[in-house]
Design a protein around this motif. Sequence first.
Motif, PDB file in Angstrom:
ATOM      1  N   THR A 119       0.955  -1.058  -0.124  1.00 30.25           N
ATOM      2  CA  THR A 119      -0.030   0.195   0.049  1.00 30.25           C
ATOM      3  C   THR A 119       0.798   1.420   0.106  1.00 30.25           C
ATOM      4  O   THR A 119       2.190   1.030  -0.189  1.00 30.25           O
ATOM      5  CB  THR A 119      -0.903   0.042   1.280  1.00 30.25           C
ATOM      6  OG1 THR A 119      -2.038   0.964   0.862  1.00 30.25           O
ATOM      7  CG2 THR A 119      -0.267  -0.062   2.531  1.00 30.25           C
ATOM      8  N   TYR A 120       0.177   2.475   0.219  1.00 31.26           N
ATOM      9  CA  TYR A 120       1.015   3.537   0.153  1.00 31.26           C
ATOM     10  C   TYR A 120       2.317   3.552   1.028  1.00 31.26           C
ATOM     11  O   TYR A 120       2.045   3.392   2.243  1.00 31.26           O
ATOM     12  CB  TYR A 120       0.205   4.639   0.309  1.00 31.26           C
ATOM     13  CG  TYR A 120       0.630   6.235  -0.013  1.00 31.26           C
ATOM     14  CD1 TYR A 120       1.653   6.472  -0.785  1.00 31.26           C
ATOM     15  CD2 TYR A 120       0.531   7.205   1.188  1.00 31.26           C
ATOM     16  CE1 TYR A 120       2.262   7.735  -1.017  1.00 31.26           C
ATOM     17  CE2 TYR A 120       0.849   8.463   0.841  1.00 31.26           C
ATOM     18  CZ  TYR A 120       1.788   8.892  -0.245  1.00 31.26           C
ATOM     19  OH  TYR A 120       2.305   9.978  -0.307  1.00 31.26           O
ATOM     20  N   SER A 121       3.325   3.907   0.556  1.00 36.59           N
ATOM     21  CA  SER A 121       4.695   3.458   1.356  1.00 36.59           C
ATOM     22  C   SER A 121       4.928   4.828   2.194  1.00 36.59           C
ATOM     23  O   SER A 121       5.737   4.246   3.044  1.00 36.59           O
ATOM     24  CB  SER A 121       5.848   3.399   0.445  1.00 36.59           C
ATOM     25  OG  SER A 121       5.947   4.354  -0.544  1.00 36.59           O
ATOM     26  N   MET A 122       4.246   5.855   2.227  1.00 37.37           N
ATOM     27  CA  MET A 122       4.372   6.690   3.166  1.00 37.37           C
ATOM     28  C   MET A 122       3.589   6.352   4.736  1.00 37.37           C
ATOM     29  O   MET A 122       3.934   6.900   5.722  1.00 37.37           O
ATOM     30  CB  MET A 122       3.751   7.981   2.867  1.00 37.37           C
ATOM     31  CG  MET A 122       4.600   9.065   2.222  1.00 37.37           C
ATOM     32  SD  MET A 122       6.111   9.479   2.874  1.00 37.37           S
ATOM     33  CE  MET A 122       5.362  10.276   4.284  1.00 37.37           C
ATOM     34  N   TYR A 123       2.762   5.326   4.570  1.00 32.89           N
ATOM     35  CA  TYR A 123       2.172   5.179   5.874  1.00 32.89           C
ATOM     36  C   TYR A 123       3.148   4.539   7.022  1.00 32.89           C
ATOM     37  O   TYR A 123       2.952   5.206   8.196  1.00 32.89           O
ATOM     38  CB  TYR A 123       1.062   3.916   5.770  1.00 32.89           C
ATOM     39  CG  TYR A 123      -0.188   4.305   4.790  1.00 32.89           C
ATOM     40  CD1 TYR A 123      -0.438   5.766   4.459  1.00 32.89           C
ATOM     41  CD2 TYR A 123      -0.734   3.349   4.095  1.00 32.89           C
ATOM     42  CE1 TYR A 123      -1.626   6.097   3.842  1.00 32.89           C
ATOM     43  CE2 TYR A 123      -1.982   3.758   3.278  1.00 32.89           C
ATOM     44  CZ  TYR A 123      -2.197   5.081   2.969  1.00 32.89           C
ATOM     45  OH  TYR A 123      -3.246   5.161   2.327  1.00 32.89           O
ATOM     46  N   PRO A 124       4.176   3.634   6.641  1.00 32.87           N
ATOM     47  CA  PRO A 124       4.978   3.338   7.798  1.00 32.87           C
ATOM     48  C   PRO A 124       5.867   4.516   8.152  1.00 32.87           C
ATOM     49  O   PRO A 124       6.328   4.763   9.239  1.00 32.87           O
ATOM     50  CB  PRO A 124       5.820   2.106   7.167  1.00 32.87           C
ATOM     51  CG  PRO A 124       5.203   2.004   5.812  1.00 32.87           C
ATOM     52  CD  PRO A 124       3.967   2.863   5.608  1.00 32.87           C
ATOM     53  N   LEU A 125       6.084   5.471   7.262  1.00 31.64           N
ATOM     54  CA  LEU A 125       7.144   6.576   7.442  1.00 31.64           C
ATOM     55  C   LEU A 125       6.330   7.506   8.624  1.00 31.64           C
ATOM     56  O   LEU A 125       6.952   8.143   9.250  1.00 31.64           O
ATOM     57  CB  LEU A 125       7.523   7.106   6.167  1.00 31.64           C
ATOM     58  CG  LEU A 125       8.435   6.258   5.404  1.00 31.64           C
ATOM     59  CD1 LEU A 125       8.975   7.032   4.145  1.00 31.64           C
ATOM     60  CD2 LEU A 125       9.824   5.800   6.074  1.00 31.64           C
ATOM     61  N   LEU A 126       5.072   7.783   7.971  1.00 35.36           N
ATOM     62  CA  LEU A 126       4.339   8.698   8.874  1.00 35.36           C
ATOM     63  C   LEU A 126       4.194   8.112  10.363  1.00 35.36           C
ATOM     64  O   LEU A 126       4.081   8.707  11.344  1.00 35.36           O
ATOM     65  CB  LEU A 126       2.690   8.838   8.343  1.00 35.36           C
ATOM     66  CG  LEU A 126       2.891   9.891   6.981  1.00 35.36           C
ATOM     67  CD1 LEU A 126       1.555   9.665   6.266  1.00 35.36           C
ATOM     68  CD2 LEU A 126       3.336  11.244   7.350  1.00 35.36           C
ATOM     69  N   ALA A 127       4.137   6.683  10.190  1.00 37.27           N
ATOM     70  CA  ALA A 127       3.901   6.011  11.562  1.00 37.27           C
ATOM     71  C   ALA A 127       5.222   6.482  12.508  1.00 37.27           C
ATOM     72  O   ALA A 127       5.392   6.859  13.547  1.00 37.27           O
ATOM     73  CB  ALA A 127       3.890   4.562  11.594  1.00 37.27           C
ATOM     74  N   SER A 128       6.393   6.181  11.955  1.00 35.06           N
ATOM     75  CA  SER A 128       7.782   6.207  12.462  1.00 35.06           C
ATOM     76  C   SER A 128       7.909   7.717  13.041  1.00 35.06           C
ATOM     77  O   SER A 128       8.336   7.910  14.253  1.00 35.06           O
ATOM     78  CB  SER A 128       8.727   5.497  11.552  1.00 35.06           C
ATOM     79  OG  SER A 128       9.439   6.456  11.112  1.00 35.06           O
ATOM     80  N   GLY A 129       7.553   8.538  12.043  1.00 35.04           N
ATOM     81  CA  GLY A 129       7.713  10.090  12.283  1.00 35.04           C
ATOM     82  C   GLY A 129       6.987  10.348  13.570  1.00 35.04           C
ATOM     83  O   GLY A 129       7.175  11.376  14.199  1.00 35.04           O
ATOM     84  N   THR A 130       5.668   9.701  13.882  1.00 30.77           N
ATOM     85  CA  THR A 130       5.079  10.378  14.975  1.00 30.77           C
ATOM     86  C   THR A 130       4.942   9.365  16.132  1.00 30.77           C
ATOM     87  O   THR A 130       4.220   9.270  16.889  1.00 30.77           O
ATOM     88  CB  THR A 130       3.512  10.268  14.541  1.00 30.77           C
ATOM     89  OG1 THR A 130       3.127   9.000  14.173  1.00 30.77           O
ATOM     90  CG2 THR A 130       3.388  11.353  13.616  1.00 30.77           C
ATOM     91  N   GLY A 131       6.120   8.231  15.824  1.00 29.07           N
ATOM     92  CA  GLY A 131       6.426   7.314  17.208  1.00 29.07           C
ATOM     93  C   GLY A 131       5.265   6.251  17.366  1.00 29.07           C
ATOM     94  O   GLY A 131       5.008   5.640  18.261  1.00 29.07           O
ATOM     95  N   THR A 132       4.613   6.318  16.101  1.00 31.41           N
ATOM     96  CA  THR A 132       3.172   5.130  16.178  1.00 31.41           C
ATOM     97  C   THR A 132       4.030   3.798  15.724  1.00 31.41           C
ATOM     98  O   THR A 132       4.630   3.731  14.570  1.00 31.41           O
ATOM     99  CB  THR A 132       2.080   5.576  15.441  1.00 31.41           C
ATOM    100  OG1 THR A 132       1.911   6.982  15.586  1.00 31.41           O
ATOM    101  CG2 THR A 132       1.014   4.820  15.695  1.00 31.41           C
TER     102      THR A 132
END
Length: 365
Positions: A119-132
């Motif tokens: 799926t959209y590869s930004m999802y894990p990056l947004l997760a890591s950037g927000t500590g999720t």
Amino acid sequence: MDQFERLAQLPLRDDLRGQHPYGAPQLDVPILLNVNENTFGVPQDARDAILAAVAGELNHLNRYPDREFTTLRQELASYLGHGLDEGNIWAGNGSNEVLQQLLQAFGGPGRTVMGFPPTYSMYPLLASGTGTTYLAGVRAGDYGLSAESAAAQVREQAPSLVILCSPNNPTGTALGLDVVEAVYEAGEASQTMVIVDEAYAEFSHTGTDSALSVLEGRPRLVVSRTMSKAFAMAGARLGYLAAAPEVTDALRLVRLPYHLSAITQATAVAALRNSDSLLANVEAIKVQRDRIVDGLIELGLTPAPSDSNFVFFGGLEDPSAVWEALLARGVLIRDVGIPGHLRVTAGTEAETTAFLDGMRAILAG
Ligand SMILES: Cc1ncc(COP(=O)(O)O)c(C=O)c1O
């Protein structure tokens, strides 16, 4: 000294060490079909309207913009329809920012967000950037996702948020609303926020329902959209969402003050008031999208059904070599790192012809 050695000298957060920044190659090539933009560009009447609106803003550029971007929210609500009003709308600098704000408000340390790769590869990056913590759900072998499977996975993992991408990037296929409804119900016990990322909704086949139609009565459901794709405004950076008013109140707690510039607001409002003109090429893009699917099938390849402005196709022995050979012919497409597969954006008729001619020549020899 390389980038990692330079970074090692800084007291960077441990969870960011060794990470690569997100970004498709930005190469100077005649035919750019790699990031799912609308390659038709902005029509002249919309350009004139945007220019006049931006010029008007210069009179008070010394002042902070309307932090509530009320006019823009009204225009977005009226564009979406479905009985929505400005209280249901939120916007950011691209839907990436809107998704980030959702994770800031509902995710964070000790919380989880679930996606269904590929799926959209930004999802894990947004997760890591927000500590999720990112939880990777599982799809069927053909990349499909059934209501039963998605709901069972959400029930088992009880994530704080789940992101359903429909039409999905990179596969291009839309989800049925039964998946959205089943996931929402499955998240009842865990009070999971359900985000449906509809960045490509305008390109869906007629009869594909938007999750906007099931928003009412579902306060944990959020539908995210963007002006980067169908509206041909990727450079303007305007993404938005529709949800219950309490969701937008939650986002007011995490947004930066005045996060949408006066120029951005004026540009987007003018664009929305000219949406007929800006969206006039959507049908032409869908024709090229379907032409790509047919052309690739003729070449013996296996394109996935697409409700978006791009096509994900398999059956390639050496996708990197095909990607390189197309680039050598001046056509840039996307290697999404899935074995045997590539992804191409549907462009103008001439761009699509260049891509299909290139594929034919490369596969022939
Ligand atoms: C599925 C999906 N969601 C969101 C985005 C982000 O778009 P933007 O931040 O330009 O609105 C993209 C961009 O390619 C996308 O493919």
